[in-house]
Write an enzyme that holds these catalytic residues in place. Structure first.
Site, PDB file in Angstrom:
ATOM      1  N   GLU A 117       0.792  -1.227   0.000  1.00  0.00           N
ATOM      2  CA  GLU A 117       0.000   0.000   0.000  1.00  0.00           C
ATOM      3  C   GLU A 117       0.824   1.276   0.000  1.00  0.00           C
ATOM      4  O   GLU A 117       0.777   2.055   0.980  1.00  0.00           O
ATOM      5  CB  GLU A 117      -0.960   0.019   1.194  1.00  0.00           C
ATOM      6  CG  GLU A 117      -1.918  -1.138   1.228  1.00  0.00           C
ATOM      7  CD  GLU A 117      -3.045  -0.953   2.241  1.00  0.00           C
ATOM      8  OE1 GLU A 117      -3.047   0.051   2.978  1.00  0.00           O
ATOM      9  OE2 GLU A 117      -3.943  -1.810   2.280  1.00  0.00           O
ATOM     10  N   GLU A 150      -5.428  -8.463   0.820  1.00  0.00           N
ATOM     11  CA  GLU A 150      -6.095  -8.097   2.073  1.00  0.00           C
ATOM     12  C   GLU A 150      -7.550  -7.804   1.780  1.00  0.00           C
ATOM     13  O   GLU A 150      -7.875  -7.082   0.831  1.00  0.00           O
ATOM     14  CB  GLU A 150      -5.502  -6.824   2.708  1.00  0.00           C
ATOM     15  CG  GLU A 150      -4.200  -7.008   3.407  1.00  0.00           C
ATOM     16  CD  GLU A 150      -3.682  -5.708   4.046  1.00  0.00           C
ATOM     17  OE1 GLU A 150      -4.499  -4.851   4.453  1.00  0.00           O
ATOM     18  OE2 GLU A 150      -2.452  -5.565   4.099  1.00  0.00           O
TER      19      GLU A 150
HETATM   20  C1  FCB Z   1      -4.506  -1.859   5.495  1.00  0.00           C
HETATM   21  C2  FCB Z   1      -3.131  -2.252   5.998  1.00  0.00           C
HETATM   22  C3  FCB Z   1      -3.128  -3.299   7.062  1.00  0.00           C
HETATM   23  C4  FCB Z   1      -4.299  -3.148   8.012  1.00  0.00           C
HETATM   24  C5  FCB Z   1      -5.597  -2.966   7.264  1.00  0.00           C
HETATM   25  C6  FCB Z   1      -6.807  -2.854   8.145  1.00  0.00           C
HETATM   26  O1  FCB Z   1      -4.466  -0.554   5.028  1.00  0.00           O
HETATM   27  O2  FCB Z   1      -2.329  -2.723   4.933  1.00  0.00           O
HETATM   28  O3  FCB Z   1      -1.878  -3.269   7.697  1.00  0.00           O
HETATM   29  O4  FCB Z   1      -4.040  -2.162   8.926  1.00  0.00           O
HETATM   30  O5  FCB Z   1      -5.524  -1.852   6.429  1.00  0.00           O
END
Ligand code: FCB
Length: 458
Positions: free
Chosen positions: A172, A360
């Site tokens: 990210e 994620e």
């Molecule tokens: C993302 C991050 C991760 C976590 C989630 C909820 O932005 O990559 O580390 O904090 O959000």
């Protein structure tokens, strides 16, 4: 419960990878152990007013000391893969300079432990824990940091690359660039467009230099980049709001996808802010745009924007627009699963993208343990709905290869500290007890239908 997961499982190809994800600073603790030195997140969380309750990463989930038990936990969930990050301040504690063998030893044990349990290892090299010493030279606003990252990347891959199944350079960059240098929410807490534009180009450059370093060590190791692309909707049908959404797309997505997948920054962005960027040296864009083997999408919630009525505000000149529905998680993020599908379709229309893993996805719900169980039905529903959308994308022909639930367990949620919980496993921080939540049991039932990465038919 089992028949539901059976129907859902039947919508995925046999080799679809189900995994769980974490990041070093959020779970490891042991911040002063075995030669680790501080990162910008240690410094940031030790300053009042930055992180909720002044929480820090000193102990976190104590994962560093509980590695074997946590690996057993991952195995008990029956998932095929584990996505984790490597802490730069353990490997090269001062950012440049001496390599710390004990730091490498920890990840050696982690990777060997995964292999011994038949679990694939997806490593991320940078999940925000920049060695604090590098901040003295400007951190990500300094070009030198990109070269320091390249050396760190090569050091890690030389030691671990033979046993990794995939590696990502960055997690990210939107967060480590905009959220950290423009919006001031994440470390180092800067609020400055010029700083952010420097961090932008040098992070993109570091990604490209990292790809070269990884390939120089291990040409066959699949290399990718994890992006939290934003699914952007205009707040209304107005031409002004629609134009705002286009600008927001350039600013939040295009400045990463453009350089990496097309070798150029978006035109509108460049004409508005290009003169405030650092010099783009000859060869930079070629370095940044080397073909990748895969990319990772982190998706949680859509972004809704409207035109900013204020005169003279910086590009993209947008303001937040209200959510479309009432459904929100405990962290306040709108729940809207179709946005995941819209986003993947739009990105594939605009760029030529390689295989995609959802690296994620998950939801914040803070219910605790009652009578030994955690009934987190809304998280289960959230994951099931987003997996449903992922299955739709596969049926439309998009190359979606895997899904990692965020997160394996509750952890240090950055500026929110420990009060926001994303785990499919509950963590009692006082006693360091892990309790698999209802969503975790459900996810295990689903993943269990893909033993060793192969879907069990019938
Ligand atoms: C993302 C991050 C991760 C976590 C989630 C909820 O932005 O990559 O580390 O904090 O959000």
């Amino acid at each position: 419960m089992i028949p539901e997961t059976k129907t859902l499982a039947g919508r995925f190809p046999g080799d679809f990878v189900f995994g769980v994800a974490t990041a070093a600073f959020q779970i490891e603790g042991a911040t002063k152990t075995d030669g680790r030195k501080p990162s910008i997140w240690d410094a940031f969380s030790n300053m009042p007013g930055r992180v909720y309750g002044r929480h820090n990463g000193d102990i976190a989930c104590d994962h560093y000391n509980r590695l074997e038990d946590d690996l057993d936990l991952i195995q008990s969930l029956g998932v095929a893969a584990y996505r984790f990050s490597i802490a730069w301040p353990r490997i090269v504690p001062e950012g440049t300079g001496p390599v710390n063998e004990k730091g490498l030893d920890f990840y050696d044990r982690l990777v060997d432990g995964l292999k011994a349990r038949g679990i694939k290892a997806f490593a991320t090299l940078y999940h925000w824990d920049l060695p604090l010493m590098l901040a003295g030279d400007g951190g990500w606003t300094a070009r030198q940091t990109a070269y320091a990252f390249q050396r760190y990347a090569r050091t890690v891959i030389a030691r671990l690359g033979d046993r990794l199944d995939a590696v990502a350079t960055f997690n990210e960059p939107w967060c480590s660039v905009w959220l950290s240098h423009l919006y001031g929410i994440h470390a180092p807490g800067e609020r400055n467009m010029d700083a952010a534009l420097h961090a932008l180009h040098f992070t993109n450059l570091a990604h490209g230099l990292g790809v070269s370093a990884i390939r120089a060590e291990r040409p066959d190791l699949p290399v990718g980049l994890v992006l939290n692309a934003h699914s952007i909707y205009p707040g209304s049908d107005d031409a002004g709001d629609r134009a705002a959404a286009d600008r927001a797309f350039d600013f939040h997505n295009g400045v990463f996808f453009g350089p990496v997948f097309k070798g150029e920054y978006p035109e509108r962005f460049l004409s508005a802010l290009g003169h405030r960027m650092p010099e783009i040296e000859p060869g930079d864009m070629e370095t940044i745009s080397q073909p990748l083997d895969w990319w990772g999408l982190n998706y949680y919630t859509p972004m809704r924007v409207a035109d900013d009525p204020a005169e003279g505000s910086d590009f993209p000149a947008t303001v937040p627009a209200p959510p479309a529905g009432d459904l929100r998680t405990d962290i306040g993020w709108e729940v809207h699963a179709p946005a995941l599908g819209d986003l993947v379709r739009k990105l594939n229309a605009d760029y030529t993208l390689p295989d995609c893993y959802i690296t994620e996805n998950g939801a914040c719900y803070n219910m605790g343990v009652e009578n030994g169980v955690v009934d987190d039905q809304p998280r289960l529903d959230y994951i099931a709905d987003h997996l449903g959308v992922t299955a739709d994308l596969i049926s439309e022909g998009y190359p979606m290869r895997g899904y990692f639930a965020w997160s394996l367990m509750d952890n240090f949620e950055w500026a929110e500290g420990y009060r926001m919980r994303f785990g499919i496993v509950h963590v009692d921080y006082e006693r360091q007890v892990r309790t698999v939540k209802k969503s975790g049991h459900w996810y295990a039932a689903l993943a269990g239908q893909f033993p060793k990465g192969n879907h069990r038919e019938g």
